[in-house]
Design a protein around this motif. Structure first.
Motif, mmCIF file in Angstrom:
data_model
loop_
_atom_site.group_PDB
_atom_site.id
_atom_site.type_symbol
_atom_site.label_atom_id
_atom_site.label_comp_id
_atom_site.label_asym_id
_atom_site.label_seq_id
_atom_site.Cartn_x
_atom_site.Cartn_y
_atom_site.Cartn_z
ATOM 1 N N ASN A 231 -2.597 10.944 7.933
ATOM 2 C CA ASN A 231 -2.094 10.577 6.606
ATOM 3 C C ASN A 231 -3.130 9.645 5.955
ATOM 4 O OD1 ASN A 231 -0.729 9.521 4.374
ATOM 5 N ND2 ASN A 231 1.237 9.396 5.420
ATOM 6 N N LEU A 232 -4.047 10.234 5.157
ATOM 7 C CA LEU A 232 -5.141 9.450 4.581
ATOM 8 C C LEU A 232 -4.614 8.378 3.636
ATOM 9 C CD1 LEU A 232 -8.151 8.962 4.323
ATOM 10 C CD2 LEU A 232 -8.237 10.704 2.529
ATOM 11 N N SER A 233 -3.572 8.686 2.880
ATOM 12 C CA SER A 233 -3.006 7.681 1.962
ATOM 13 C C SER A 233 -2.507 6.470 2.737
ATOM 14 C CB SER A 233 -1.870 8.292 1.137
ATOM 15 O OG SER A 233 -2.357 9.272 0.255
ATOM 16 N N LEU A 234 -1.880 6.736 3.877
ATOM 17 C CA LEU A 234 -1.392 5.631 4.708
ATOM 18 C C LEU A 234 -2.558 4.847 5.283
ATOM 19 C CD1 LEU A 234 0.819 4.055 6.120
ATOM 20 C CD2 LEU A 234 0.849 5.822 7.901
ATOM 21 N N ILE B 206 -3.048 0.891 4.695
ATOM 22 C CA ILE B 206 -3.156 -0.063 5.799
ATOM 23 C C ILE B 206 -4.444 -0.873 5.686
ATOM 24 C CG2 ILE B 206 -3.468 -0.272 8.291
ATOM 25 C CD1 ILE B 206 -1.588 2.140 8.603
ATOM 26 N N ALA B 207 -5.551 -0.194 5.346
ATOM 27 C CA ALA B 207 -6.829 -0.892 5.200
ATOM 28 C C ALA B 207 -6.761 -1.932 4.096
ATOM 29 C CB ALA B 207 -7.934 0.113 4.911
ATOM 30 N N ALA B 208 -6.140 -1.565 2.971
ATOM 31 C CA ALA B 208 -6.007 -2.512 1.866
ATOM 32 C C ALA B 208 -5.136 -3.698 2.266
ATOM 33 C CB ALA B 208 -5.426 -1.809 0.647
ATOM 34 N N ALA B 209 -4.063 -3.429 3.014
ATOM 35 C CA ALA B 209 -3.175 -4.506 3.453
ATOM 36 C C ALA B 209 -3.908 -5.460 4.399
ATOM 37 C CB ALA B 209 -1.950 -3.917 4.143
ATOM 38 N N LYS B 210 -4.685 -4.920 5.304
ATOM 39 C CA LYS B 210 -5.436 -5.768 6.236
ATOM 40 C C LYS B 210 -6.482 -6.600 5.494
ATOM 41 C CE LYS B 210 -4.801 -3.038 10.443
ATOM 42 N NZ LYS B 210 -5.446 -2.208 11.495
ATOM 43 N N TYR C 76 1.831 -9.470 -0.519
ATOM 44 C CA TYR C 76 2.257 -8.804 0.710
ATOM 45 C C TYR C 76 3.321 -7.749 0.398
ATOM 46 C CZ TYR C 76 -0.078 -12.309 3.683
ATOM 47 O OH TYR C 76 -1.011 -13.107 4.316
ATOM 48 N N SER C 77 4.259 -8.096 -0.469
ATOM 49 C CA SER C 77 5.329 -7.158 -0.822
ATOM 50 C C SER C 77 4.778 -5.896 -1.462
ATOM 51 C CB SER C 77 6.323 -7.833 -1.780
ATOM 52 O OG SER C 77 6.973 -8.915 -1.157
ATOM 53 N N LYS C 78 3.748 -6.053 -2.295
ATOM 54 C CA LYS C 78 3.134 -4.887 -2.932
ATOM 55 C C LYS C 78 2.482 -3.975 -1.886
ATOM 56 C CE LYS C 78 2.081 -7.328 -7.269
ATOM 57 N NZ LYS C 78 2.696 -6.473 -8.288
ATOM 58 N N HIS C 79 1.819 -4.577 -0.904
ATOM 59 C CA HIS C 79 1.182 -3.776 0.133
ATOM 60 C C HIS C 79 2.215 -3.081 1.017
ATOM 61 C CE1 HIS C 79 -3.026 -4.656 -0.584
ATOM 62 N NE2 HIS C 79 -2.737 -5.927 -0.741
ATOM 63 N N ILE C 80 3.307 -3.761 1.309
ATOM 64 C CA ILE C 80 4.374 -3.145 2.095
ATOM 65 C C ILE C 80 4.948 -1.949 1.343
ATOM 66 C CG2 ILE C 80 6.681 -3.486 3.031
ATOM 67 C CD1 ILE C 80 4.323 -4.824 4.590
ATOM 68 N N ARG C 81 5.138 -2.096 0.036
ATOM 69 C CA ARG C 81 5.635 -0.987 -0.785
ATOM 70 C C ARG C 81 4.663 0.189 -0.735
ATOM 71 N NH1 ARG C 81 7.311 -1.400 -7.177
ATOM 72 N NH2 ARG C 81 8.776 -2.908 -6.301
ATOM 73 N N ALA C 82 3.369 -0.097 -0.831
ATOM 74 C CA ALA C 82 2.359 0.962 -0.807
ATOM 75 C C ALA C 82 2.350 1.689 0.535
ATOM 76 C CB ALA C 82 0.977 0.368 -1.092
ATOM 77 N N ILE C 83 2.500 0.941 1.617
ATOM 78 C CA ILE C 83 2.535 1.549 2.952
ATOM 79 C C ILE C 83 3.751 2.461 3.094
ATOM 80 C CG2 ILE C 83 2.931 1.013 5.396
ATOM 81 C CD1 ILE C 83 1.133 -1.482 4.928
ATOM 82 N N GLN C 84 4.903 1.981 2.673
ATOM 83 C CA GLN C 84 6.116 2.782 2.812
ATOM 84 C C GLN C 84 6.078 4.020 1.919
ATOM 85 O OE1 GLN C 84 9.045 -0.344 2.074
ATOM 86 N NE2 GLN C 84 9.379 -0.571 4.268
ATOM 87 N N ASN D 107 3.875 -7.167 10.119
ATOM 88 C CA ASN D 107 4.492 -6.738 8.862
ATOM 89 C C ASN D 107 4.152 -5.283 8.556
ATOM 90 O OD1 ASN D 107 4.596 -9.581 8.921
ATOM 91 N ND2 ASN D 107 4.757 -9.704 6.697
ATOM 92 N N ILE D 108 2.909 -4.918 8.815
ATOM 93 C CA ILE D 108 2.458 -3.545 8.570
ATOM 94 C C ILE D 108 3.194 -2.572 9.482
ATOM 95 C CG2 ILE D 108 0.483 -1.979 8.744
ATOM 96 C CD1 ILE D 108 -1.300 -4.378 7.939
ATOM 97 N N ASP D 109 3.248 -2.912 10.780
ATOM 98 C CA ASP D 109 3.920 -2.031 11.743
ATOM 99 C C ASP D 109 5.406 -1.879 11.412
ATOM 100 O OD1 ASP D 109 1.553 -1.717 13.102
ATOM 101 O OD2 ASP D 109 1.997 -3.225 14.630
ATOM 102 N N ASN D 110 6.059 -2.976 11.049
ATOM 103 C CA ASN D 110 7.481 -2.917 10.714
ATOM 104 C C ASN D 110 7.722 -2.088 9.457
ATOM 105 O OD1 ASN D 110 8.230 -4.516 12.908
ATOM 106 N ND2 ASN D 110 8.095 -6.425 11.744
ATOM 107 N N ALA D 111 6.810 -2.180 8.492
ATOM 108 C CA ALA D 111 6.943 -1.397 7.264
ATOM 109 C C ALA D 111 6.863 0.093 7.564
ATOM 110 C CB ALA D 111 5.857 -1.793 6.263
#
Length: 242
Positions: free
Chosen positions: A47-50, A54-58, A25-33, A66-70
């Motif tokens: 923002n295609l990267s975002l 998000i898709a990878a995190a889901k 989860y922490s890795k995905h949060i880092r990627a989102i930010q 967690n995604i929204d807060n990130a």
């Protein structure tokens, strides 16, 4: 880790224990930010990267809150926030397998040192830039359990490049830019998507024996445990028992 089937990767990620899941989860949060900062917006529509992050995190079952807060934290972050940069590394594993690693790091020297140490300890070797990257291609991959003709026709109509059918369902490959068009079309047609994400697909696979497969999985697990490592891909064709 990606080999001949994405189904095994998705199951492996979802089956992680609690400590592994927390780190994932922490890795995905880092990627989102990082995607918010590099793309300049917290709106995935622009923002295609975002959108990819998000898709990878889901797909990894990261909670929506967690995604929204990130995203909110990244949008409000000032100049003092960590500036993570994308960096890739390449190497070789047991059985002559190729390994491609994606990282997000704020300290390249630390990251390469950590990755080299894992390779040296686990029977692999860190390669030079371009040594194995040519064996992988960035693709969109969707997984769904419905194998109906309608699902396949819908996917093809909206840009699917390849469809593999198995007992578990359909594995649909697209160009990176076509992933979401295919996903939206399938969703609109009423098909449930198991997973949809951008990934690296090997152009050819290398069959490995059981002994090398176990060594390779140990190496990949150790690489994935590094905080800076986001994804690890291999061209290994693993024995069914592995």
């Amino acid at each position: 880790m990606a080999g001949h089937s994405k189904w095994s990767q998705i199951k492996r990620k979802k089956g992680a224990n609690d400590s592994k899941r927390s780190a994932m989860y922490s890795k995905h949060i880092r990627a989102i930010q990082a995607a918010v900062r590099s793309g300049g917006t917290g709106d995935p529509a622009g923002n295609l990267s975002l959108k990819n992050a998000i898709a990878a995190a889901k797909a990894a079952t990261v909670p929506v809150d967690n995604i929204d807060n990130a995203i909110k934290r990244a949008v409000g972050a000032g100049e003092g926030a960590a500036d993570y940069k994308e960096q890739t590394y390449e190497g070789y594993g047991p059985g002559g397998t190729a390994i491609f690693i994606e990282t997000l790091t704020d300290n390249v020297n630390r990251t390469v040192a950590d990755i080299r140490a894992v390779f040296n300890k686990r029977g692999g070797s860190l390669g030079t830039s371009g040594s194995v990257a040519w064996q992988f291609e960035k693709k969109g991959v969707l997984l769904l359990t419905d194998t109906s003709e309608q699902a396949q026709e819908t996917a093809i109509e909206y840009g699917a490049e390849d469809i593999q059918e198995s007992d578990e369902g359909l594995e649909i490959s697209t160009g990176p830019a076509d992933l979401y068009a295919v996903q939206d079309a399938l969703t609109a047609a009423g098909f449930a998507i198991e997973s949809a994400q951008i990934t690296m697909i090997p152009s050819n696979t290398v069959a490995v024996n059981s002994d090398d497969a176990k060594k390779l999985m140990t190496l990949i697990d150790a690489l994935e445990d590094l905080d800076d490592v986001q994804n690890v891909y291999s061209n290994a064709d693993l024995p069914d028992e592995e």
